[in-house]
Write an enzyme that holds these catalytic residues in place. Structure first.
Site, PDB file in Angstrom:
ATOM      1  N   TYR A 161      38.909  42.282  51.879  1.00 30.46           N
ATOM      2  CA  TYR A 161      39.289  42.380  50.464  1.00 30.46           C
ATOM      3  C   TYR A 161      39.160  43.803  49.953  1.00 30.46           C
ATOM      4  O   TYR A 161      40.083  44.347  49.346  1.00 30.46           O
ATOM      5  CB  TYR A 161      38.422  41.439  49.633  1.00 30.46           C
ATOM      6  N   LYS A 165      42.282  46.292  48.649  1.00 31.18           N
ATOM      7  CA  LYS A 165      42.410  46.820  47.291  1.00 31.18           C
ATOM      8  C   LYS A 165      42.407  48.351  47.292  1.00 31.18           C
ATOM      9  O   LYS A 165      43.051  48.980  46.444  1.00 31.18           O
ATOM     10  CB  LYS A 165      41.294  46.263  46.402  1.00 31.18           C
TER      11      LYS A 165
END
Length: 236
Positions: A161, A165
């Site tokens: 994750y 990002k």
């Protein structure tokens, strides 16, 4: 003239609440959804236009862009909101395939969508792209989370994750340089209670969507590229 806005992942959570806020401000919102039935339900509840779009499927994204072109002729604001959390296993246990799955939505999905809608954005007078990111995608914060408690609501070493990002933030920076007439920003909505984190977030979707809606309505003169949170700039 109404503002034409496309939001991916708009059937629930931050996407739904952002759509609601922007419709309240007079935007015509295309509420993106992977599932036609859920999309129709969400659009009806919002007063939005349903838009079938699976950002992991090039043909689906292209078809969605063609539909908006036929109906509206332009897009003033594109909100790349759809994303997944991915596995929370320790970094040393994750495989390349684990990361590839997360990147396919969080990074490549934003590329597919931005590319497909770029001609429609270029047809707008003051176009904007808002990429829904996270402070977990900040290189500065991940390098020293203890030094950024004024920004962080929570930090975790989520390899898939966080890195996805960070990559999304790089898309923001490069697209902004490549298309200076388009405002391109990343936003950090904060640790918001949504399905993405099993509703363990520390703030409501109303709070989290505020920074997304603010970026979508910033207008001329807003910094681009930028990485923005609820209290101001987030370090890249």
């Amino acid at each position: 003239m109404t503002t034409i806005t496309v939001i991916t992942g708009a059937t629930k959570g931050l996407g739904f609440e952002t759509a609601r806020r922007l419709i309240e401000q007079g935007h015509t919102v295309y509420a993106g959804a992977r599932d036609a039935h859920r999309g129709e339900q969400a659009a009806k509840a919002l007063g939005a236009r349903p838009l079938l779009i699976d950002i992991t499927d090039e043909a689906s994204v292209d078809a969605a862009a063609q539909r908006v072109r036929a109906e509206a002729g332009r897009v003033d604001v594109l909100v790349n909101n759809a994303g997944i959390a991915g596995p929370a296993a320790p970094a040393g246990e994750l495989t390349a395939a684990d990361l590839q799955q997360v990147f396919d939505t969080n990074v490549f999905g934003a590329v597919r969508t931005t590319r497909a809608f770029l001609p429609l954005l270029q047809a707008a007078a003051r176009p904007a792209v808002v990429n829904v990111s996270s402070s977990l995608g900040s290189l500065a914060i991940n390098a020293g989370p203890a030094a950024h408690t004024d920004i962080l609501q929570a930090w975790a070493p989520l390899l898939a994750y966080n890195s996805s990002k960070a990559a999304l933030n790089m898309l923001t920076a490069v697209y902004a340089q490549a298309f200076p007439h388009i405002s391109v920003v990343s936003v950090d909505p904060g640790f918001t209670a949504t399905d993405l984190n099993g509703h363990q977030g520390t703030q409501s979707v109303e709070d989290g969507a505020a920074v997304i809606a603010a970026a979508a309505t910033a207008g001329p003169g807003a910094p681009s590229p930028a990485f923005l949170g609820a209290t101001g700039p987030v370090p890249w």
